[in-house]
Design a protein around this motif. Sequence first.
Motif, PDB file in Angstrom:
ATOM      1  N   ASP A 217      95.262  45.772 -52.956  1.00 27.18           N
ATOM      2  CA  ASP A 217      95.271  45.716 -51.494  1.00 27.18           C
ATOM      3  C   ASP A 217      95.400  44.288 -50.986  1.00 27.18           C
ATOM      4  OD1 ASP A 217      92.847  48.351 -51.425  1.00 27.18           O
ATOM      5  OD2 ASP A 217      95.003  48.458 -51.085  1.00 27.18           O
ATOM      6  N   GLU A 218      94.860  43.330 -51.741  1.00 27.81           N
ATOM      7  CA  GLU A 218      94.820  41.950 -51.244  1.00 27.81           C
ATOM      8  C   GLU A 218      96.110  41.226 -51.590  1.00 27.81           C
ATOM      9  OE1 GLU A 218      91.205  39.661 -51.169  1.00 27.81           O
ATOM     10  OE2 GLU A 218      90.162  41.322 -52.146  1.00 27.81           O
ATOM     11  N   VAL A 219      97.139  41.529 -50.802  1.00 21.71           N
ATOM     12  CA  VAL A 219      98.426  40.858 -50.928  1.00 21.71           C
ATOM     13  C   VAL A 219      98.670  40.118 -49.626  1.00 21.71           C
ATOM     14  CG1 VAL A 219     100.909  41.230 -51.050  1.00 21.71           C
ATOM     15  CG2 VAL A 219      99.385  42.513 -52.560  1.00 21.71           C
ATOM     16  N   TYR A 220      98.858  38.807 -49.709  1.00 26.45           N
ATOM     17  CA  TYR A 220      99.050  38.002 -48.500  1.00 26.45           C
ATOM     18  C   TYR A 220     100.462  37.451 -48.484  1.00 26.45           C
ATOM     19  CZ  TYR A 220      93.992  38.188 -48.395  1.00 26.45           C
ATOM     20  OH  TYR A 220      92.704  38.623 -48.377  1.00 26.45           O
ATOM     21  N   ASP A 221     101.154  37.683 -47.370  1.00 29.89           N
ATOM     22  CA  ASP A 221     102.465  37.088 -47.173  1.00 29.89           C
ATOM     23  C   ASP A 221     102.293  35.994 -46.124  1.00 29.89           C
ATOM     24  OD1 ASP A 221     105.074  36.382 -46.542  1.00 29.89           O
ATOM     25  OD2 ASP A 221     105.836  38.425 -46.819  1.00 29.89           O
ATOM     26  N   VAL A 222     102.411  34.749 -46.564  1.00 32.07           N
ATOM     27  CA  VAL A 222     102.197  33.618 -45.659  1.00 32.07           C
ATOM     28  C   VAL A 222     103.138  33.702 -44.460  1.00 32.07           C
ATOM     29  CG1 VAL A 222     102.429  31.112 -45.474  1.00 32.07           C
ATOM     30  CG2 VAL A 222     101.272  32.133 -47.452  1.00 32.07           C
ATOM     31  N   LYS A 223     104.345  34.193 -44.691  1.00 29.99           N
ATOM     32  CA  LYS A 223     105.319  34.319 -43.603  1.00 29.99           C
ATOM     33  C   LYS A 223     104.796  35.246 -42.508  1.00 29.99           C
ATOM     34  CE  LYS A 223     109.676  33.809 -42.068  1.00 29.99           C
ATOM     35  NZ  LYS A 223     110.334  32.520 -41.755  1.00 29.99           N
ATOM     36  N   HIS A 224     104.101  36.288 -42.902  1.00 28.74           N
ATOM     37  CA  HIS A 224     103.510  37.201 -41.921  1.00 28.74           C
ATOM     38  C   HIS A 224     102.334  36.537 -41.215  1.00 28.74           C
ATOM     39  CE1 HIS A 224     101.560  40.651 -40.122  1.00 28.74           C
ATOM     40  NE2 HIS A 224     100.505  40.490 -40.892  1.00 28.74           N
ATOM     41  N   MET A 225     101.535  35.792 -41.970  1.00 22.44           N
ATOM     42  CA  MET A 225     100.351  35.161 -41.386  1.00 22.44           C
ATOM     43  C   MET A 225     100.729  34.082 -40.371  1.00 22.44           C
ATOM     44  SD  MET A 225      98.227  34.863 -44.944  1.00 22.44           S
ATOM     45  CE  MET A 225      96.842  33.987 -44.260  1.00 22.44           C
ATOM     46  N   MET A 226     101.895  33.466 -40.548  1.00 26.37           N
ATOM     47  CA  MET A 226     102.322  32.402 -39.640  1.00 26.37           C
ATOM     48  C   MET A 226     102.418  32.868 -38.195  1.00 26.37           C
ATOM     49  SD  MET A 226     105.237  30.859 -42.090  1.00 26.37           S
ATOM     50  CE  MET A 226     106.370  30.528 -40.757  1.00 26.37           C
ATOM     51  N   ARG A 227     102.715  34.156 -38.033  1.00 24.42           N
ATOM     52  CA  ARG A 227     102.871  34.680 -36.677  1.00 24.42           C
ATOM     53  C   ARG A 227     101.582  34.603 -35.878  1.00 24.42           C
ATOM     54  NH1 ARG A 227     106.284  40.133 -37.972  1.00 24.42           N
ATOM     55  NH2 ARG A 227     108.330  39.292 -37.461  1.00 24.42           N
ATOM     56  N   HIS A 228     100.481  34.466 -36.576  1.00 24.72           N
ATOM     57  CA  HIS A 228      99.178  34.451 -35.916  1.00 24.72           C
ATOM     58  C   HIS A 228      98.578  33.050 -35.911  1.00 24.72           C
ATOM     59  CE1 HIS A 228      99.370  38.865 -36.125  1.00 24.72           C
ATOM     60  NE2 HIS A 228      99.913  38.651 -37.305  1.00 24.72           N
ATOM     61  N   CYS A 229      99.468  32.045 -35.888  1.00 26.00           N
ATOM     62  CA  CYS A 229      99.003  30.662 -35.850  1.00 26.00           C
ATOM     63  C   CYS A 229      99.387  30.005 -34.537  1.00 26.00           C
ATOM     64  CB  CYS A 229      99.605  29.876 -37.023  1.00 26.00           C
ATOM     65  SG  CYS A 229      99.095  30.469 -38.599  1.00 26.00           S
ATOM     66  N   GLY A 230      99.367  30.775 -33.473  1.00 24.91           N
ATOM     67  CA  GLY A 230      99.644  30.216 -32.154  1.00 24.91           C
ATOM     68  C   GLY A 230     101.069  29.752 -31.971  1.00 24.91           C
ATOM     69  N   GLY A 231     101.986  30.258 -32.785  1.00 23.34           N
ATOM     70  CA  GLY A 231     103.386  29.906 -32.611  1.00 23.34           C
ATOM     71  C   GLY A 231     103.741  28.519 -33.086  1.00 23.34           C
ATOM     72  N   GLU A 232     102.808  27.871 -33.761  1.00 20.23           N
ATOM     73  CA  GLU A 232     103.086  26.499 -34.186  1.00 20.23           C
ATOM     74  C   GLU A 232     103.939  26.433 -35.451  1.00 20.23           C
ATOM     75  OE1 GLU A 232      99.435  24.408 -34.600  1.00 20.23           O
ATOM     76  OE2 GLU A 232      98.698  25.037 -32.632  1.00 20.23           O
ATOM     77  N   LEU A 233     103.886  27.491 -36.260  1.00 17.61           N
ATOM     78  CA  LEU A 233     104.573  27.457 -37.549  1.00 17.61           C
ATOM     79  C   LEU A 233     105.745  28.425 -37.540  1.00 17.61           C
ATOM     80  CD1 LEU A 233     101.448  27.499 -39.891  1.00 17.61           C
ATOM     81  CD2 LEU A 233     102.818  25.525 -39.187  1.00 17.61           C
ATOM     82  N   TYR A 234     106.885  27.980 -38.064  1.00 13.89           N
ATOM     83  CA  TYR A 234     108.050  28.853 -38.172  1.00 13.89           C
ATOM     84  C   TYR A 234     108.977  28.289 -39.238  1.00 13.89           C
ATOM     85  CZ  TYR A 234     110.062  25.173 -35.288  1.00 13.89           C
ATOM     86  OH  TYR A 234     110.460  23.967 -34.806  1.00 13.89           O
ATOM     87  N   GLY A 235     109.957  29.117 -39.647  1.00 14.69           N
ATOM     88  CA  GLY A 235     110.964  28.657 -40.597  1.00 14.69           C
ATOM     89  C   GLY A 235     110.601  28.974 -42.039  1.00 14.69           C
ATOM     90  N   GLY A 236     111.260  28.248 -42.946  1.00 14.30           N
ATOM     91  CA  GLY A 236     111.093  28.504 -44.372  1.00 14.30           C
ATOM     92  C   GLY A 236     109.928  27.733 -44.961  1.00 14.30           C
ATOM     93  N   LEU A 237     109.749  27.919 -46.269  1.00 12.89           N
ATOM     94  CA  LEU A 237     108.603  27.358 -46.973  1.00 12.89           C
ATOM     95  C   LEU A 237     108.564  25.835 -46.862  1.00 12.89           C
ATOM     96  CD1 LEU A 237     106.170  27.676 -48.876  1.00 12.89           C
ATOM     97  CD2 LEU A 237     107.775  27.630 -50.801  1.00 12.89           C
ATOM     98  N   GLU A 238     109.722  25.198 -47.064  1.00 13.63           N
ATOM     99  CA  GLU A 238     109.761  23.736 -47.022  1.00 13.63           C
ATOM    100  C   GLU A 238     109.337  23.215 -45.656  1.00 13.63           C
ATOM    101  OE1 GLU A 238     110.666  21.303 -49.267  1.00 13.63           O
ATOM    102  OE2 GLU A 238     110.578  22.811 -50.836  1.00 13.63           O
ATOM    103  N   ARG A 239     109.841  23.881 -44.630  1.00 17.02           N
ATOM    104  CA  ARG A 239     109.557  23.442 -43.267  1.00 17.02           C
ATOM    105  C   ARG A 239     108.083  23.605 -42.933  1.00 17.02           C
ATOM    106  NH1 ARG A 239     113.363  23.831 -38.566  1.00 17.02           N
ATOM    107  NH2 ARG A 239     112.181  22.969 -36.837  1.00 17.02           N
ATOM    108  N   VAL A 240     107.522  24.744 -43.342  1.00 18.88           N
ATOM    109  CA  VAL A 240     106.110  24.988 -43.056  1.00 18.88           C
ATOM    110  C   VAL A 240     105.243  23.983 -43.804  1.00 18.88           C
ATOM    111  CG1 VAL A 240     104.239  26.651 -43.293  1.00 18.88           C
ATOM    112  CG2 VAL A 240     106.510  27.413 -42.577  1.00 18.88           C
TER     113      VAL A 240
END
Lengths: 329, 364
Positions: free
Chosen positions: A236-259
């Motif tokens: 059950d404990e699978v984390y997708d950082v890309k999904h979690m970024m959406r809940h960071c106040g819009g500050e994070l976006y783009g690919g892994l390098e950019r984040v």
Amino acid sequence: MPSEFVAARKKPPPELLFAAGRKKQQPPPPGMAFVPSEFAAAGVGRKRQPAPPVEIRRVWAHNVEEEFRIIRNAIDHFPYVSMDTEFPGVIHRPTKHPALLTAGDRYDLLRRNVDALHLIQVGITLAASPTAAPALAFEINLSDFDQRVHRHAAESVQLLAEHGVDLAAHRRHGVRASALAPLLMSSGLVCSHGAVKWVTFHSAYDFAYLVKLLMGRKLPRSMAEFLNLVRVFFGDEVYDVKHMMRHCGGELYGGLERVAAALQVKRAAGRCHQAASDSLLTWDVFRRMRELYFLKHGVEAYQGVLFGLELDMDMPSNKTPSLPLVAAR
Amino acid sequence: MCNTITKIMQHYASICFPIRQSCLLICFQAYEKGLMIAVIPFTSKILEPCRSSIAYRPPNPWTMGILSLLAEIYNLPNLKMNLKFEIEVLFKNLDVDLKDVNPTSLLKDRVCEVEGNPDFSNKDVAASQTQISSGISRSTNHVELQSVISSTSHAVSLPNVLNQYATPHLPSNSMVEDDNVAFMMPKHVSSHTLTQVSPSETALASQSPFSLTQLVKLIPHDEIRCKISSKLGSLGRQLQYSKIMDTALDKAIKEILCPVVEKSVGTAIQNTKKLILKDYALESDNNTIKSSVHSIARTIAGNLAYANCKEPLCVALTDHLQSQIQTLTSNNKTIKQLIDVLINDNLDLGCRIIKSVAMCKVSP
């Protein structure tokens, strides 16, 4: 073994809109010297200080049994696993505009692509706790993909080659997917009944390739069945950082390098678009993001969701600054 | 790298995960020490729930890996029947066909103890079974012979009935009757025997036309040319296989020749009599009748023998080839492939030899 450093690095080709198999480009920072790592047992890294570098273990056909023995012995003490894969892009593309795709549409595209293509590399990083520095990293090189024979996206394969993935060495010395699957099944990494937690970045395709490998057959027709298989194999404990970024106040976006750059996280070892190095960077990004944005409420609310395959009712409307990508790379 | 490995080993040496890799290792050790009689049921119990497991159900590679090893074990020569049965039941429960699984070849380099090994049938038991089989075969011979004689006795009465309807214009009534009687009596059965309701067993045995010694004389040895495929290796190898094939074919043919020829010739004679009595009832030319009898009987006997001998010949050849080739190599998979190729190329030859013997046996 591919050289870890090149005197002059070619500029990567310009990124195509919605191009497959590619994260947004930023030149990686200069690589650090390789030093054998000490095991970091649940140590809390200092804020913003680079963690001690981790040596990436290269797994080929000749040493795969030994390396999986190491994983088996290590997994109980380092149950946090960061994962990334490399594969030859995508060959089936959407007929509709990406913004109009439903989760089911995206899964169907994913299924057709993964069933048609072959995995090239798997990277995993082991860590002791959500705050611990990475302890072990493995780069598993697979032999099945032959670009002279198999379908692939040419620009994606070229990108991998330019970043040090030696496809000829893979064919000669790589691990066969059919040999890797039983080792994964008996490694303690999968079917661990919740003991192992997974951290990934935009990982629908990554999990799809692993599920196909573990089942020994093509992916299921329905997305619900696929997500159930992800839960069965990976917990059950699978984390997708890309999904979690959406809940960071819009500050994070783009690919892994950019984040990573936005969070001031440096690549610990290796080069981008190599699976193990990207899994290391994913782990460090996860730790930093958790520290900055999720300390108060924890990350449990975001587990079990893969970016791009969210159920439609979970989709926030017009809050994402960038359009969802079809594939991770 | 060395330091890292050393640390890992020292730190985790005491940790043991028996279930994850243990199935394969246990099977290896069990094979070497003659413990499969306990381990295979244990492995079957572990794998049986895989059917209803989302993660482990076939064709999961981990599960299929173990099934492949069990398929190799299943194909071991002389494996005890209860172990074979255990493996068959497991495959059935998992809905996996044994033929669809590629056996591993992991046991070929391992040596198992033979003396007192409870996993395999020993040679004495096999020999005993052979004797029982011979006994059964001998009983069948007697039954068949009696059937032939009974049929002959029954046929003798028919000419008298036919004579009641003979037309007056036939020139010599008694001459026709004498010829018919002569035709009905096979040479090997004396008139004295016919007068008895139940011929004695001793008489039958002494006059048996189907003894192995007599039949072997009819084998056309000059025609035997075993075919050895070039894909079986170098010319030297082919000569070696040719010799092995000659020996195996000779033994196999002798093993099944008596029962097959006896049955085929007996059946052919019965049916030929019926055909002749029906189709040649009004034929007045004795030479025509005799040549027709000969031709029909030979054809029926030959074809019956050909059809009936294929399967038993294949089984006998497999056994003889197996025992001889095993002295050359211990790789069970290689042995099986060799046997398959040799039999495919030469089974028809064996069948044709037996057919020719059966046809010769019908000569009046």
